[in-house]
Structure formats: structure tokens, C-alpha cells
Enzyme design. Structure first.
Site, mmCIF file in Angstrom:
data_model
loop_
_atom_site.group_PDB
_atom_site.id
_atom_site.type_symbol
_atom_site.label_atom_id
_atom_site.label_comp_id
_atom_site.label_asym_id
_atom_site.label_seq_id
_atom_site.Cartn_x
_atom_site.Cartn_y
_atom_site.Cartn_z
ATOM 1 N N ARG A 84 12.647 14.020 35.704
ATOM 2 C CA ARG A 84 11.497 14.907 35.556
ATOM 3 C C ARG A 84 10.673 14.477 34.354
ATOM 4 O O ARG A 84 11.176 14.323 33.241
ATOM 5 C CB ARG A 84 11.964 16.352 35.365
ATOM 6 C CG ARG A 84 10.858 17.354 35.007
ATOM 7 C CD ARG A 84 9.999 17.691 36.212
ATOM 8 N NE ARG A 84 8.886 18.553 35.859
ATOM 9 C CZ ARG A 84 8.930 19.895 35.886
ATOM 10 N NH1 ARG A 84 10.042 20.514 36.220
ATOM 11 N NH2 ARG A 84 7.865 20.597 35.581
ATOM 12 N N ARG A 95 7.025 16.545 41.227
ATOM 13 C CA ARG A 95 8.173 16.481 40.321
ATOM 14 C C ARG A 95 9.457 16.199 41.127
ATOM 15 O O ARG A 95 9.595 16.657 42.268
ATOM 16 C CB ARG A 95 8.314 17.772 39.533
ATOM 17 C CG ARG A 95 8.608 18.986 40.363
ATOM 18 C CD ARG A 95 8.031 20.252 39.782
ATOM 19 N NE ARG A 95 6.580 20.313 39.962
ATOM 20 C CZ ARG A 95 5.855 21.398 39.743
ATOM 21 N NH1 ARG A 95 6.417 22.486 39.312
ATOM 22 N NH2 ARG A 95 4.550 21.385 39.921
ATOM 23 N N ASP A 98 12.511 20.722 39.696
ATOM 24 C CA ASP A 98 11.977 21.825 38.890
ATOM 25 C C ASP A 98 13.012 22.948 38.940
ATOM 26 O O ASP A 98 13.372 23.415 40.026
ATOM 27 C CB ASP A 98 10.636 22.293 39.460
ATOM 28 C CG ASP A 98 9.973 23.345 38.580
ATOM 29 O OD1 ASP A 98 10.271 23.361 37.372
ATOM 30 O OD2 ASP A 98 9.181 24.142 39.103
ATOM 31 N N ASP A 100 13.853 26.714 37.451
ATOM 32 C CA ASP A 100 13.331 27.877 36.743
ATOM 33 C C ASP A 100 14.389 28.974 36.668
ATOM 34 O O ASP A 100 15.138 29.205 37.635
ATOM 35 C CB ASP A 100 12.098 28.445 37.449
ATOM 36 C CG ASP A 100 10.879 27.552 37.286
ATOM 37 O OD1 ASP A 100 10.737 26.934 36.225
ATOM 38 O OD2 ASP A 100 10.080 27.469 38.252
ATOM 39 N N TYR A 220 65.194 17.483 12.922
ATOM 40 C CA TYR A 220 64.646 16.175 12.542
ATOM 41 C C TYR A 220 65.407 15.559 11.362
ATOM 42 O O TYR A 220 65.351 14.346 11.157
ATOM 43 C CB TYR A 220 63.154 16.297 12.217
ATOM 44 C CG TYR A 220 62.300 16.436 13.458
ATOM 45 C CD1 TYR A 220 62.345 15.481 14.462
ATOM 46 C CD2 TYR A 220 61.448 17.523 13.628
ATOM 47 C CE1 TYR A 220 61.567 15.602 15.610
ATOM 48 C CE2 TYR A 220 60.663 17.656 14.767
ATOM 49 C CZ TYR A 220 60.729 16.692 15.754
ATOM 50 O OH TYR A 220 59.968 16.813 16.888
#
Length: 374
Positions: A84, A95, A98, A100, A220
Site C-alpha cells: 500500500r 490500492r 485498504d 479500516d 548439586y
């Protein structure tokens, strides 16, 4: 909690492959804005206000957590990505796409970037007709009329023609899955990804409570002595947590994401326990495993050992700093064997060794796309 909003968008294209432009825009809306709930039929309409090619128009219903200012930013970015080119003048022109914003819940918004409801939607039949197809009883927040009544009152006499074209609605991740378990070796990023997904999809999150385990730091330092109490305590805690959290879905959240799956207990136990200890442990595990809800999707994040070591060092947990590459390799092999034997489990393996999904949105989106398309 994020606010979920229902948004209606109008889409139109009159340049190039118009149908493909509409489909690409819907796919990008689903990826960058929100879940597509409904897609209206496609209408062929003449260009309005200028001499141009016919348009293909439709509307979509979207569920999104985006605020208005972010919504319009992403819409403009989608339009640009699809070619666009906006003319600085106020004149209409051809275009590729579009998009909207027609309605944003029942809000009325007046800002420099966005006006909602769309100020010209009531004068456009090519907007109201597809919108009415998917939102006929939705009320226009200004006129206080149903959209179907707004369509009946519209004075636009331009010709619109319903086409045989159709668009594929992208199925949102939250419709595909109720429960996703994310697994990986120590330092693979499973907890971080779980938190990111929980935030984006407003999902309930279940995190392993490893920090509360008093045996972990001791293990650990002296693996042989503390391996069995560690694995038993983890198993009991994981079973209780998953049983409690998976038994009840949150009223406002239809997706659960966890950073572990209970089979993790067996994988680590295979590595850490002596043979006789493991046999006893396995009996307990098998009893619990039958009762646990299985995930709709099991995601395994693979990272190579060098990257795991760097991640472990970076996050700086003192009791993890002496973890050896050999131990990590054994854990990975345990996961690999588990995945090979669990053919009933819907499994997705993602190699994240070269990814930085925390700081690189493209890497994160790649992971989400892999999950969504699996």
C-alpha cells in the site's frame, strides 16, 4: 488481566491479485492483531469517489488485546507490507489493500490517528453489507441502531455484487489447544517462552516450583545422597500442581501453558537414580501418570549443549554453575528417548539454538507460527 476487545475491520483491494491481497491481510491480522472470529462474504463493488478498478470488499470480526493506538500502528504496517502506497493528498486512489477500523467494542474514539466508529461507514453500502452479514445485531455506538437497520437506512445506491470467492479463516491457537506443555533441557528457555505465550494469549500459566525445593541445592553438591529425595519430592509436587491446576480452567482463560510435563520426572530420575531406586520410583510414577491430563501439544525446545551452558551461566543460579556438559547430554538423551516412545503424544520439536526469542520478535513469532501451524 488484559482487556479483550471485539473489533470489526473493513478490507478492500482493487489492485493486483485482489483475492490474494485480502487473504494475506487476514493472515497478517491474525498474526499481528488478534484472533479472526468471523469472515464476511466477499463483494465486488465499483470504485467510489474516483475512476478506478472494481474493488473486492469484505469485513472481519477480530478478538484482540491491543489498545487503539497500537491497533492502528499495526494496521498501517500490514498495509505497507502488502504494497500500500498512501498518497499525501486526500484524493481516493487504487490500492492493493485498504484496512479500516469500523467498530472498537462499543467505544467512541476521537484521536489524531483514529476515529471510531468509522465516520463514513454509514454512507457506504460496500461496508455495511458485509458487516451486516457477520454483525447484524451489533449496535452502532452513535446511532444506537443495529447494523442491519443501518444498512436498511443507507442512501448509497451504488451496485454491489456478492461473489463466489471465499477466504480461509486462520484458526487461532486458542481454538486449537486447551493445554500446551513446553519442555526442554536445563537453560533451554521453556519458562521464558511459557511466560511470553501466557502474556500474549492471556493464558493461565503453570510454572514448576523448583525454587521451593530444599533438596535441589543439596543435590548439586552431593548427587548420590540427595537424588532419591529430590526426585520423589519433585514428582509429588508436580503431580499435585498439575492435578489442581488442570482440573479447573479459568473462567476468562481457555488456554493453559505449562513449562513442564510430568514425564520430566521420569527422564531426570533415569539419569540421577540408582537401579533399585529407579525401579521403586517407577512404580510410584506409573500410578500418578495414569491420572494426569495429557497436553494437546507437547513442545520440546532443543538447544545445543554449548548454548545451554552459556544460558545457565548467564542466569546465574549459584547451585547450577557446576552442571557438566555430560549431565546435560544425558538429560537430552532422556528426552529424545521419551519422545520416540510416546507416539500418542502430539509432539513438536523446535531447534532454538540459533534463536533469541526474548529479544528478537521475529524469532518469537517464528516459534508461534510453528506451534500454530503444527
Amino acid at each position: 488481566m488484559k482487556i479483550q476487545r471485539v473489533i470489526y475491520l473493513s478490507l478492500g483491494s482493487n489492485q493486483g491479485d485482489k483475492l490474494e491481497n485480502l487473504q494475506k491481510s487476514i493472515d497478517l491480522i491474525a498474526q499481528k492483531i488478534g484472533a479472526i472470529l468471523k469472515v464476511a462474504p466477499i463483494y465486488k463493488t465499483p470504485a467510489l469517489g474516483f475512476d478506478g478498478n472494481d474493488f473486492l470488499n469484505t469485513c472481519v470480526k477480530v478478538s484482540s488485546y491491543l489498545p487503539p493506538e497500537t491497533l492502528i500502528e499495526r494496521i498501517l504496517a500490514i498495509e505497507i507490507s502488502l504494497g500500500r502506497i498512501r498518497d499525501k493528498s486526500d484524493n481516493y486512489s487504487n490500492r492493493t489493500i485498504d484496512i479500516d477500523v469500523l467498530l472498537f467494542d462499543d467505544e467512541i474514539i476521537f484521536s489524531k490517528e483514529l476515529i471510531v466508529p468509522h465516520p463514513r461507514m454509514l454512507d457506504r453500502k460496500f461496508v455495511l453489507q458485509p458487516l451486516s452479514d457477520i454483525a447484524s445485531t451489533t449496535i452502532h455506538p452513535v446511532t444506537k441502531k443495529h447494523i442491519c437497520k443501518c444498512l436498511e437506512a443507507c442512501n448509497d445506491d451504488s451496485k454491489i455484487e456478492k461473489t463466489e470467492y471465499s477466504l480461509v479463516r486462520p484458526i487461532p491457537l486458542t481454538e486449537k489447544y486447551n493445554y500446551i506443555a513446553i519442555e526442554g533441557n536445563i537453560g533451554a528457555g521453556k519458562t521464558t517462552l511459557s511466560k511470553m505465550m501466557s502474556d500474549e494469549f492471556n493464558a493461565k500459566i503453570v510454572l514448576e516450583r523448583f525454587a521451593d525445593n530444599p533438596f535441589l541445592p543439596k543435590f548439586y553438591k552431593d548427587e548420590e545422597r540427595y537424588a532419591f529425595p529430590l526426585e520423589m519430592s519433585f514428582l509429588a509436587d508436580r503431580y499435585q500442581q498439575l492435578s489442581d491446576d488442570l482440573a479447573q480452567f479459568d473462567l476468562f482463560k481457555n488456554l493453559i501453558v505449562s513449562d513442564y510435563y510430568i514425564f520430566k520426572s521420569l527422564i531426570f530420575a533415569q539419569v540421577t537414580l540408582q537401579k533399585d531406586e529407579y525401579l521403586l520410583y517407577r512404580k510410584m510414577f506409573d500410578l500418578m501418570y495414569k491420572e494426569i491430563t495429557k497436553p494437546d501439544l507437547y513442545v520440546y525446545l532443543y538447544q545445543n549443549t554449548d548454548r545451554l551452558i552459556r544460558n545457565i551461566q548467564k542466569r546465574g543460579r549459584e547451585y547450577e554453575q557446576d552442571i557438566s556438559p555430560d549431565y546435560l547430554n544425558k538429560i537430552h538423551n532422556g528426552y529424545s528417548n521419551f519422545i520416540k516412545t510416546q507416539q500418542h503424544l502430539n509432539t513438536l520439536i523446535i531447534d532454538v539454538s540459533e534463536m533469541d526469542f526474548v529479544n528478537n520478535p521475529t524469532d518469537y513469532q517464528l516459534i508461534i507460527d510453528k506451534i500454530n501451524n503444527h
